[in-house]
Scaffold this motif. Structure first.
Motif, PDB file in Angstrom:
ATOM      1  N   ALA A 201      43.643  42.277  42.928  1.00 11.85           N
ATOM      2  CA  ALA A 201      42.546  43.029  42.314  1.00 11.85           C
ATOM      3  C   ALA A 201      42.924  43.497  40.913  1.00 11.85           C
ATOM      4  CB  ALA A 201      42.171  44.224  43.188  1.00 11.85           C
ATOM      5  N   ALA A 202      44.137  44.011  40.754  1.00  9.37           N
ATOM      6  CA  ALA A 202      44.584  44.480  39.438  1.00  9.37           C
ATOM      7  C   ALA A 202      44.666  43.328  38.444  1.00  9.37           C
ATOM      8  CB  ALA A 202      45.930  45.178  39.558  1.00  9.37           C
ATOM      9  N   THR A 203      45.115  42.180  38.886  1.00 12.50           N
ATOM     10  CA  THR A 203      45.185  41.015  38.004  1.00 12.50           C
ATOM     11  C   THR A 203      43.786  40.581  37.578  1.00 12.50           C
ATOM     12  OG1 THR A 203      47.226  40.298  39.064  1.00 12.50           O
ATOM     13  CG2 THR A 203      46.017  38.641  37.802  1.00 12.50           C
ATOM     14  N   PHE A 204      42.856  40.541  38.528  1.00  5.90           N
ATOM     15  CA  PHE A 204      41.482  40.162  38.205  1.00  5.90           C
ATOM     16  C   PHE A 204      40.871  41.126  37.195  1.00  5.90           C
ATOM     17  CE2 PHE A 204      36.896  40.555  39.038  1.00  5.90           C
ATOM     18  CZ  PHE A 204      36.506  39.261  38.750  1.00  5.90           C
ATOM     19  N   VAL A 205      41.024  42.426  37.440  1.00  3.31           N
ATOM     20  CA  VAL A 205      40.470  43.438  36.539  1.00  3.31           C
ATOM     21  C   VAL A 205      41.160  43.388  35.183  1.00  3.31           C
ATOM     22  CG1 VAL A 205      40.262  45.932  36.167  1.00  3.31           C
ATOM     23  CG2 VAL A 205      39.652  44.950  38.371  1.00  3.31           C
ATOM     24  N   GLY A 206      42.472  43.174  35.176  1.00  4.51           N
ATOM     25  CA  GLY A 206      43.230  43.163  33.930  1.00  4.51           C
ATOM     26  C   GLY A 206      42.950  41.959  33.055  1.00  4.51           C
ATOM     27  N   LEU A 207      42.649  40.828  33.647  1.00  4.57           N
ATOM     28  CA  LEU A 207      42.397  39.613  32.869  1.00  4.57           C
ATOM     29  C   LEU A 207      40.997  39.575  32.268  1.00  4.57           C
ATOM     30  CD1 LEU A 207      44.133  36.895  35.062  1.00  4.57           C
ATOM     31  CD2 LEU A 207      44.929  37.864  32.903  1.00  4.57           C
ATOM     32  N   ARG A 208      40.066  40.212  32.930  1.00  6.19           N
ATOM     33  CA  ARG A 208      38.680  40.201  32.467  1.00  6.19           C
ATOM     34  C   ARG A 208      38.439  41.394  31.540  1.00  6.19           C
ATOM     35  NH1 ARG A 208      33.782  39.116  36.555  1.00  6.19           N
ATOM     36  NH2 ARG A 208      32.309  38.549  34.953  1.00  6.19           N
ATOM     37  N   PRO A 209      37.921  41.153  30.348  1.00  5.20           N
ATOM     38  CA  PRO A 209      37.697  42.289  29.441  1.00  5.20           C
ATOM     39  C   PRO A 209      36.566  43.191  29.946  1.00  5.20           C
ATOM     40  CG  PRO A 209      36.828  40.272  28.485  1.00  5.20           C
ATOM     41  CD  PRO A 209      37.535  39.884  29.746  1.00  5.20           C
ATOM     42  N   ILE A 210      36.698  44.492  29.643  1.00 11.29           N
ATOM     43  CA  ILE A 210      35.632  45.436  29.967  1.00 11.29           C
ATOM     44  C   ILE A 210      34.482  45.222  28.988  1.00 11.29           C
ATOM     45  CG2 ILE A 210      34.992  47.869  30.113  1.00 11.29           C
ATOM     46  CD1 ILE A 210      37.950  48.484  30.678  1.00 11.29           C
ATOM     47  N   LEU A 211      34.831  45.157  27.708  1.00  6.64           N
ATOM     48  CA  LEU A 211      33.863  44.938  26.634  1.00  6.64           C
ATOM     49  C   LEU A 211      34.440  43.977  25.617  1.00  6.64           C
ATOM     50  CD1 LEU A 211      32.768  48.574  25.659  1.00  6.64           C
ATOM     51  CD2 LEU A 211      31.504  46.987  27.084  1.00  6.64           C
ATOM     52  N   ILE A 212      33.558  43.254  24.972  1.00  9.50           N
ATOM     53  CA  ILE A 212      33.927  42.458  23.807  1.00  9.50           C
ATOM     54  C   ILE A 212      33.039  42.945  22.672  1.00  9.50           C
ATOM     55  CG2 ILE A 212      34.057  40.166  22.786  1.00  9.50           C
ATOM     56  CD1 ILE A 212      34.229  39.071  25.703  1.00  9.50           C
TER      57      ILE A 212
END
Length: 174
Positions: A70-81
């Motif tokens: 879960a942390a890897t998924f959240v960390g790899l995907r940006p919150i905002l661009i």
């Protein structure tokens, strides 16, 4: 700049701060591995056997792997661009154009803990009404749109707020 904010060619990626979640997941997996490979203590308050210890160890490993994933998924995907023309939301890849934003403000503090929300007042609130409903419906915010950066480092949140305010002013011709 910061490991959670990548700035290249006028595009800024805002990422989550997941270091503690990664450490927690790795810790659970490590404790689980140790529990499965070492004998149980000779004296314990509760009845404890090798089978129970191995079961608890296996559950700790599973919990740790789920946390790491879960942390890897959240960390790899940006919150905002933050692009030159608008804000792209990382969870659904929708774009909010700077020209459509009338005002930008930071959320107020709640229960002693600062909220890392960027509140947007839109020129046409109905255009983006489908994007954010929870903060408005639950009474947490009266803004037309709320960008939740709670997972970002506070310095990254501040910098993102400054960039958005600057780009909204530029888009309005100020």
């Amino acid at each position: 700049m910061n490991h959670q904010m990548d700035e290249t060619n006028n595009i800024v990626l805002i990422r989550a701060n997941v270091i503690y979640a990664l450490a927690g997941g790795a810790g659970f997996a490590l404790v689980g591995l140790l529990m499965m490979n070492y004998a149980p203590p000779q004296r314990a308050v509760l009845p404890w056997s090798k089978d129970i210890q191995e079961l608890v160890g296996l559950l700790a490993i599973i919990f740790g792997v789920i946390g790491l994933s879960a942390a890897t998924f959240v960390g790899l995907r940006p919150i905002l661009i933050l692009g030159p023309d608008g804000i792209i939301l990382g969870r659904n890849w929708r774009t909010i154009h700077y020209i459509d934003i009338q005002a930008v403000s930071a959320a107020r503090q709640s229960s002693g803990k600062p909220l890392q929300w960027i509140e947007l007042t839109m020129v046409d609130p109905q255009k983006y009404a489908s994007l954010e409903r929870w903060p408005k419906q639950s009474g947490f915010s009266t803004a037309d749109l709320v960008l939740d950066l709670s997972l970002a480092h506070p310095k990254v949140y501040q910098k993102a707020h400054e960039i958005i305010m600057q780009r909204v002013k530029e888009a309005a011709g100020e």
